[in-house]
Design an enzyme around this catalytic site. Structure first.
Site, PDB file in Angstrom:
ATOM      1  N   PHE A 119       0.845  -1.189   0.000  1.00  0.00           N
ATOM      2  CA  PHE A 119       0.000   0.000   0.000  1.00  0.00           C
ATOM      3  C   PHE A 119       0.884   1.242   0.000  1.00  0.00           C
ATOM      4  O   PHE A 119       2.089   1.142   0.277  1.00  0.00           O
ATOM      5  CB  PHE A 119      -0.899   0.006   1.241  1.00  0.00           C
ATOM      6  CG  PHE A 119      -2.366   0.054   0.925  1.00  0.00           C
ATOM      7  CD1 PHE A 119      -3.039  -1.071   0.501  1.00  0.00           C
ATOM      8  CD2 PHE A 119      -3.088   1.241   1.059  1.00  0.00           C
ATOM      9  CE1 PHE A 119      -4.394  -1.033   0.215  1.00  0.00           C
ATOM     10  CE2 PHE A 119      -4.444   1.288   0.778  1.00  0.00           C
ATOM     11  CZ  PHE A 119      -5.100   0.151   0.359  1.00  0.00           C
ATOM     12  N   GLN A 242      -7.606  14.858   3.671  1.00  0.00           N
ATOM     13  CA  GLN A 242      -6.970  14.005   2.671  1.00  0.00           C
ATOM     14  C   GLN A 242      -7.805  13.913   1.400  1.00  0.00           C
ATOM     15  O   GLN A 242      -8.984  13.584   1.454  1.00  0.00           O
ATOM     16  CB  GLN A 242      -6.779  12.594   3.236  1.00  0.00           C
ATOM     17  CG  GLN A 242      -6.191  11.628   2.225  1.00  0.00           C
ATOM     18  CD  GLN A 242      -5.602  10.408   2.892  1.00  0.00           C
ATOM     19  OE1 GLN A 242      -6.306   9.445   3.181  1.00  0.00           O
ATOM     20  NE2 GLN A 242      -4.311  10.458   3.173  1.00  0.00           N
ATOM     21  N   HIS A 244      -8.163  11.661  -1.610  1.00  0.00           N
ATOM     22  CA  HIS A 244      -7.756  10.342  -2.091  1.00  0.00           C
ATOM     23  C   HIS A 244      -7.477  10.463  -3.581  1.00  0.00           C
ATOM     24  O   HIS A 244      -8.280  11.044  -4.308  1.00  0.00           O
ATOM     25  CB  HIS A 244      -8.865   9.313  -1.842  1.00  0.00           C
ATOM     26  CG  HIS A 244      -8.398   7.895  -1.991  1.00  0.00           C
ATOM     27  ND1 HIS A 244      -8.056   7.351  -3.211  1.00  0.00           N
ATOM     28  CD2 HIS A 244      -8.190   6.911  -1.078  1.00  0.00           C
ATOM     29  CE1 HIS A 244      -7.665   6.104  -3.026  1.00  0.00           C
ATOM     30  NE2 HIS A 244      -7.735   5.815  -1.745  1.00  0.00           N
ATOM     31  N   LEU A 254     -15.158   5.903  -4.250  1.00  0.00           N
ATOM     32  CA  LEU A 254     -13.764   5.509  -4.002  1.00  0.00           C
ATOM     33  C   LEU A 254     -13.336   4.299  -4.833  1.00  0.00           C
ATOM     34  O   LEU A 254     -14.061   3.326  -4.962  1.00  0.00           O
ATOM     35  CB  LEU A 254     -13.618   5.160  -2.509  1.00  0.00           C
ATOM     36  CG  LEU A 254     -12.271   4.599  -2.057  1.00  0.00           C
ATOM     37  CD1 LEU A 254     -11.190   5.662  -2.154  1.00  0.00           C
ATOM     38  CD2 LEU A 254     -12.366   4.080  -0.633  1.00  0.00           C
ATOM     39  N   GLU A 257      -6.755   2.295  -3.067  1.00  0.00           N
ATOM     40  CA  GLU A 257      -5.331   2.312  -3.338  1.00  0.00           C
ATOM     41  C   GLU A 257      -4.807   0.885  -3.532  1.00  0.00           C
ATOM     42  O   GLU A 257      -3.758   0.668  -4.136  1.00  0.00           O
ATOM     43  CB  GLU A 257      -4.649   2.951  -2.119  1.00  0.00           C
ATOM     44  CG  GLU A 257      -3.215   3.297  -2.243  1.00  0.00           C
ATOM     45  CD  GLU A 257      -2.773   4.140  -1.041  1.00  0.00           C
ATOM     46  OE1 GLU A 257      -3.313   5.243  -0.850  1.00  0.00           O
ATOM     47  OE2 GLU A 257      -1.919   3.672  -0.282  1.00  0.00           O
ATOM     48  N   ARG A 288      -0.529   9.461  -0.168  1.00  0.00           N
ATOM     49  CA  ARG A 288      -1.692   9.973  -0.901  1.00  0.00           C
ATOM     50  C   ARG A 288      -1.575  11.457  -1.231  1.00  0.00           C
ATOM     51  O   ARG A 288      -1.986  11.892  -2.306  1.00  0.00           O
ATOM     52  CB  ARG A 288      -2.962   9.729  -0.088  1.00  0.00           C
ATOM     53  CG  ARG A 288      -3.338   8.275  -0.099  1.00  0.00           C
ATOM     54  CD  ARG A 288      -4.583   7.999   0.696  1.00  0.00           C
ATOM     55  NE  ARG A 288      -4.886   6.576   0.626  1.00  0.00           N
ATOM     56  CZ  ARG A 288      -5.788   5.962   1.390  1.00  0.00           C
ATOM     57  NH1 ARG A 288      -6.482   6.659   2.277  1.00  0.00           N
ATOM     58  NH2 ARG A 288      -6.006   4.676   1.266  1.00  0.00           N
ATOM     59  N   HIS A 355     -11.598  12.619   1.088  1.00  0.00           N
ATOM     60  CA  HIS A 355     -11.764  11.253   1.566  1.00  0.00           C
ATOM     61  C   HIS A 355     -11.715  11.139   3.079  1.00  0.00           C
ATOM     62  O   HIS A 355     -12.468  10.375   3.668  1.00  0.00           O
ATOM     63  CB  HIS A 355     -10.635  10.418   0.959  1.00  0.00           C
ATOM     64  CG  HIS A 355     -10.668   8.962   1.329  1.00  0.00           C
ATOM     65  ND1 HIS A 355     -11.751   8.163   1.061  1.00  0.00           N
ATOM     66  CD2 HIS A 355      -9.737   8.154   1.904  1.00  0.00           C
ATOM     67  CE1 HIS A 355     -11.494   6.929   1.479  1.00  0.00           C
ATOM     68  NE2 HIS A 355     -10.290   6.901   2.000  1.00  0.00           N
ATOM     69  N   ARG A 400      -2.706  10.967   6.290  1.00  0.00           N
ATOM     70  CA  ARG A 400      -2.855   9.586   6.765  1.00  0.00           C
ATOM     71  C   ARG A 400      -2.344   8.589   5.731  1.00  0.00           C
ATOM     72  O   ARG A 400      -2.546   8.771   4.535  1.00  0.00           O
ATOM     73  CB  ARG A 400      -4.329   9.293   7.060  1.00  0.00           C
ATOM     74  CG  ARG A 400      -4.588   7.848   7.423  1.00  0.00           C
ATOM     75  CD  ARG A 400      -6.006   7.609   7.880  1.00  0.00           C
ATOM     76  NE  ARG A 400      -7.011   7.715   6.839  1.00  0.00           N
ATOM     77  CZ  ARG A 400      -7.215   6.803   5.889  1.00  0.00           C
ATOM     78  NH1 ARG A 400      -6.459   5.720   5.815  1.00  0.00           N
ATOM     79  NH2 ARG A 400      -8.172   6.965   4.993  1.00  0.00           N
TER      80      ARG A 400
END
Lengths: 590, 231
Positions: A119, A242, A244, A254, A257, A288, A355, A400
Site C-alpha cells: 500500500f 486528505q 484520495h 472511491l 489504493e 496519498r 476522503h 494519513r
C-alpha cells in the site's frame, strides 16, 4: 416540560468501527452500555473501506512495528504525535489477530495465514525502496467485512443499540465541565431523550460531506465535531483533509489504493506513467498527498484525459481477469456502474477526491478527550472520550497512510473502551444529577426549526457550503482564496442559522435531520477554513502557493480552533515516543 | 422524468396515497438516488433512507417499478420514463419509503450470526486455506438491505417463523466457515417446518439481490447437509 432521562454506565455515540470496538469492550466487561447510531450499525461508513488494515504480521515480506511507526510518522509529515503512533503500531498485530478470531473473513495465503498487499507509503527498513506487504485484506471489501464482524460480536455480547437515534448535544456539568451524557433524537418518533452516563464516547466519524466531490457517505456530517465545538471543546488540525487520489471522475466513489497495491498505475493523456517523475522510488505507491498533488499538477498543466482534460486514468487491465475478480471484485463492480468502464478491458477515469479528515476532537491514545486548561495543553475533559475519524489522537498528523484508518478504529476503539471501563469502575455508582436546563440547547435548536416558516432551504445553504469548501480549500491552496473562503464561510454560517424546513412532522423527519446535520457541517467548515488560512506553510495535505515549504521552526505544532470567538490556539506536537527514540523531521521524499 | 412515490405520514395522513413528481434531470444525474435527491429539494417531506450511495451500506432498498432494488445503483438510463416507487413490500411502513425492519433483523439475529469457536484462540491468526476461504465468497458480502427477504412470498406469509433468504444466507456463511464449530447446532436450529423449509425455491431472492448473491443456493446447501447427516 422536562425531557425523559435514561441512565447507563457508558454511552457510545456512533456504531462504526471504533464505536463498535469500544462497545464490545464495555459490554464484555459487564457494563450497561448504550450505543446510539443515526443509521443501522452496518450502514456506518466503515462499511465502505476497501483496501485493507495495516499490521506488520510479516506474512509475505519481512516487517516490523518500528518500520510501520517510521512510515506513519513520515506519512504524517511529522505532525503526528509519536507517542500515539508508537502505541498504535505496537498494538496493530494484537487487534488484527483478535479481529480474525472474531470471524473476520480475511483473504488467505497458501499457508493459511492472512493475505497482505502493498500500500502507499508502506516500506521496509525505514523508508527503503522495498515495499512492505502490510495491508491485511478481505478482497476489496475489508471495511464491510470488519464492520459486520464487529456488529456480529456485539450481538453476541448483548450490546444495547439505539438504532436511528441521532445524538444532538453534549450535556456538561455547569460547574466543572464534566461531560454527563448526550441529548438524542429518536428519528422514528421525533422525541428527544437525555442519556446520562459516567462516560461518553464520541465515535461519530468524519465530515467528508463538507466538500462537493467526496468519497464519503451522506451521513458523514461531522456530528461529533459539532457537538464538541458547541460544548466549548476545541477542534484540532482541521486544515488537514486528505484527497484520495482515485475517486471515480464525476461520481466521487472511491477506488481503493489497493488497485495500485496489486500493480495498477496512473496514466496521463500521453499514456505516460507520470508518478515515476514525482516519486522515483515508490511511484504510484507514494503517500496519498504526494500522488494527489502530482495528479492535480498533470491536469493543471494540460496533460489530463478526456474531452475536458480534467482527470487521469487508472490502468489495471494488465493484472488480468483472475486477479481482478479475486482481489478487486468490488472495484470492478463500481467501475462498471459508476464509470461505464470494465477494468478488465479499460482504465478507470479518476480524480483526487476528498476522503478523510486527519483533524478532529483532540484525544490522547487512551481515548480521553483533552483540551488546554490550567497551563496543561493536554488536560483531560472528564467524562468524554473520542475515537476514530472524529478524533485527532493524532496518529495521522498532516496526512494519513492508507489502511491506518481501520487500524486506528480498532486500536483506539479498544483503548478507549478499556479506559472507560477503568474510569467507570473507579467512580461511585451514583451518577450526578443533570441540571434542570440540561437539554436546553437541544430544545432551542428544535424549537427554532419548528417555528421557522420562512427562510432558506437546507439544501441550498448546504450546497453553497460544499461548493465553497471545494473551491477554497482544495489540493492546492491560494492565499486570496483562503481569505475569501473564511469570509464566505462566516456568511454561510449566518445563513445556516436561518434555514427553514417545510416538513414539520414528528415521524422520521429526514428534513429535520438534514437541518441538524447542517449545524455540524457549519462548525466543521468554519474550523477548516479558519485553521487553513492561518497555517502559513505547506505540510502533508495542506499545500499553499504562497508558502510552498514545510516550516518546522514556526509550524511544527497542532492547531486548535474554538467555536467561541472563532479563535485559534496552538500546542506542541508530541515528538517523544513512549519507549523508542524520536524520528527527527527530515525532508520527505518517496 | 416522471416519478410516482408512495406517500404516507401517520402524523398527517389518514391513508397512504401516490404522488407524482416531474423532475428535470441534470447531466450529472446517473442513478435513481440522484433523482430522489432532486425531488427532496422540491418537497422536503419525501422520506427515504440513504447513506453510502455506492451499493455497500444497504440503506436505500425500495420497490422500483415492482421490483426491489437499491436506488443508488439503479441507473436512470435503465429505467423507463415513468417510475413508480413504493416501500419494500411486506414490512410495516413507518413513513413514505421507510419501512420498519425489526422483523427482518430479528430473523437475522436468530441464526446467531457470529463465529462460534470456543477453543482458546492461538497467539496468531487461525489458519484457513485459500480454498476454505473461497467457500465464503458469495455469502459474506451481504449488505442486509432486505431486498431478498421482502421479495419472498414465504417471508411475507411467515415473517415471524421463516428466517428468510437473507438470514439463511448468513446461516450458511457461518456453517461454511472452516473456523466455525457450531455446524451441528446451527443445523438443529434450522431443522424446523418453518425456519428453513418454508423456502420453496421461488428464487425471487436471487432475482432481486443487488449484490448478485444466491440465497437459494445457500439454502439448498443447508438442506443437502441435513439430508447427508440424516443418512
Amino acid at each position: 416540560m422536562s425531557l425523559p432521562v435514561r441512565t447507563f454506565d457508558a454511552i457510545v455515540v456512533g456504531a462504526g468501527g471504533s464505536g463498535l470496538r469500544a462497545a464490545l469492550e464495555l459490554a464484555r466487561a459487564g457494563l450497561k452500555v448504550a450505543v446510539l447510531s443515526k443509521v443501522f450499525p452496518t450502514r456506518s461508513h466503515t462499511v465502505a473501506a476497501q483496501g485493507g488494515i495495516a499490521a506488520p504480521l510479516a506474512n509475505s515480506t519481512e516487517d516490523h512495528w518500528h518500520w510501520h511507526m517510521y512510515d506513519t510518522v513520515k506519512g504524517s509529515d511529522y505532525l503526528g504525535d509519536q507517542d500515539a503512533i508508537e502505541y498504535m503500531c505496537r498494538r496493530a498485530v494484537e487487534v488484527v489477530v483478535e479481529l480474525e478470531h472474531m470471524g473476520m473473513p480475511f483473504d488467505r495465503l497458501e499457508n493459511g495465514k492472512i493475505y497482505q498487499r502493498p500500500f502507499g507509503g508502506h516500506t521496509q527498513d525505514y523508508g527503503s525502496s522495498k515495499m512492505a506487504m502490510r495491508a491485511c485484506a478481505a478482497a476489496d471489501r475489508t471495511g464491510h467485512a470488519m464492520l459486520h464482524t464487529l456488529y456480529q460480536q456485539n450481538l453476541r455480547a448483548n450490546t444495547q443499540f439505539f438504532v436511528e437515534w441521532m445524538a444532538l448535544d453534549l450535556l456538561r456539568d455547569a460547574q466543572d465541565g464534566t461531560v454527563l451524557g448526550v441529548s438524542a433524537l429518536e428519528m422514528e418518533s421525533g422525541e428527544v431523550t437525555l442519556f446520562r452516563a459516567h462516560a461518553t464516547l464520541l465515535a461519530t466519524g468524519g465530515a467528508g460531506r463538507l466538500f462537493s466531490a467526496s468519497t464519503n457517505a451522506f451521513i458523514n456530517t461531522g456530528d461529533g465535531l459539532g457537538m464538541a465545538a458547541r460544548a466549548g471543546i476545541p477542534l484540532q488540525d482541521m486544515e488537514f483533509w486528505q484527497f484520495h487520489p482515485t475517486g471515480v471522475h464525476g461520481a466521487g466513489v472511491l477506488i481503493t489504493e489497493g488497485v495500485r497495491g496489486e500493480g495498477g498505475y496512473l496514466l496521463n493523456k500521453d499514456g505516460e506513467r507520470f508518478m515515476e517523475r514525482y516519486a522515483p522510488n515508490a511511484k504510484d505507491l507514494a503517500s496519498r498527498d504526494v500522488v494527489s498533488r502530482a495528479m492535480t499538477t498533470e491536469i493543471k498543466e494540460g496533460r489530463g484525459c478526456g474531452p475536458e482534460a480534467d482527470h487521469v486514468l487508472l490502468k489495471l487491465d494488465h493484472l488480468g481477469a483472475d486477479v481482478i475478480n479475486l482481489r478487486l471484485p468490488g472495484i470492478r463492480e463500481i467501475a462498471i456502474k459508476f464509470a461505464n468502464a470494465d477494468p478488465i478491458r479499460e482504465p478507470i477515469p479518476v480524480v483526487p477526491t476528498v476522503h478523510y479528515q486527519m483533524g478532529g476532537i483532540p484525544a490522547n491514545y487512551l481515548g480521553e478527550v483533552v483540551a488546554p486548561a490550567g497551563g496543561n495543553d493536554d488536560a483531560v475533559v472528564a467524562g468524554l472520550y473520542a475515537a476514530g475519524e472524529c478524533s485527532c489522537v493524532s496518529v495521522h498528523g498532516a496526512n494519513r497512510l492508507g489502511t491506518n484508518s481501520l487500524l486506528d478504529l480498532l486500536v483506539f476503539g479498544k483503548s478507549s473502551g478499556e479506559q472507560m471501563v477503568k474510569a467507570i469502575r473507579a467512580q461511585p455508582a451514583a451518577q450526578r444529577e443533570l441540571s434542570k436546563d440540561a437539554g436546553e440547547r437541544t430544545r432551542a435548536r428544535l424549537a427554532r426549526l419548528d417555528a421557522a416558516h420562512s427562510g432558506e432551504r437546507v439544501a441550498a445553504v448546504g450546497n453553497d457550503l460544499r461548493r465553497t469548501m471545494q473551491a477554497h480549500c482544495g489540493v492546492f491552496r491560494f492565499p486570496e482564496l483562503l481569505t475569501e473562503g473564511v469570509e464566505k464561510m462566516k456568511a454561510i454560517a449566518e445563513r445556516a442559522g436561518r434555514v427553514s424546513i417545510d416538513d414539520k412532522s414528528k415521524i422520521f423527519n429526514t428534513a429535520r435531520i438534514e437541518a441538524l446535520e447542517l449545524d455540524n457541517l457549519v462548525e466543521t467548515a468554519l474550523a477548516t477554513a479558519v485553521s487553513a488560512e492561518a497555517r502559513r506553510e505547506s505540510r502533508g495535505a495542506q499545500t499553499r502557493s504562497d508558502y510552498p515549504e514545510r516550516d518546522d521552526a514556526n509550524w511544527l505544532k497542532h492547531t486548535l480552533w474554538y467555536k467561541d470567538g472563532d479563535r485559534l490556539a496552538y500546542k506542541p506536537v508530541h515528538l517523544k515516543p513512549i519507549s523508542v527514540e524520536a524520528f527527527e523531521p527530515k525532508v520527505r521524499t518517496y | 422524468m416522471k416519478i410516482t412515490i408512495y406517500r404516507y405520514d401517520p402524523d398527517r395522513d389518514a391513508r397512504p396515497y401516490m404522488k407524482d413528481y416531474e423532475v428535470a434531470l441534470e447531466s450529472t444525474d446517473r442513478m435513481l438516488l440522484d433523482v430522489l435527491g432532486r425531488i427532496k429539494a422540491q418537497d422536503d417531506g419525501v422520506s427515504f433512507r440513504r447513506s453510502c450511495r455506492e451499493g455497500v451500506c444497504g440503506s436505500d432498498a425500495m420497490n422500483i417499478n415492482g421490483k426491489n432494488g437499491l436506488a443508488c445503483i439503479t441507473k436512470i438510463a435503465d429505467l423507463p420514463a415513468h417510475v413508480t416507487l413504493r416501500p419494500l413490500p411486506g414490512l410495516p411502513v413507518i413513513r413514505d419509503l421507510i419501512v420498519d425492519m425489526t422483523q427482518f433483523f430479528t430473523q437475522y439475529e436468530s441464526i446467531k450470526p457470529y463465529l462460534i469457536n470456543d477453543e482458546p484462540p492461538p497467539e496468531r491468526e487461525r489458519l484457513q486455506s485459500p480454498e476454505a476461504r473461497e467457500a465464503l465468497n458469495g455469502l459474506y458480502e451481504c449488505i442486509l438491505c432486505a431486498c431478498c427477504s421482502t421479495a419472498c412470498p414465504s417471508f411475507w406469509w411467515n415473517p415471524d417463523k421463516f428466517v428468510g433468504p437473507a438470514g439463511l444466507l448468513q446461516a450458511y456463511r457461518f456453517i461454511a466457515d472452516s473456523r466455525d464449530q457450531a455446524t451441528a447446532a446451527r443445523l438443529d436450529d434450522l431443522e424446523d417446518p418453518y425456519r428453513l423449509f418454508r423456502c420453496h425455491t421461488i428464487m425471487n431472492c436471487v432475482d432481486v439481490c443487488p449484490k448478485n448473491l444466491n440465497p437459494t443456493q445457500a439454502i439448498g446447501n443447508i438442506k443437502d447437509m441435513m439430508v447427508r447427516r440424516a443418512v
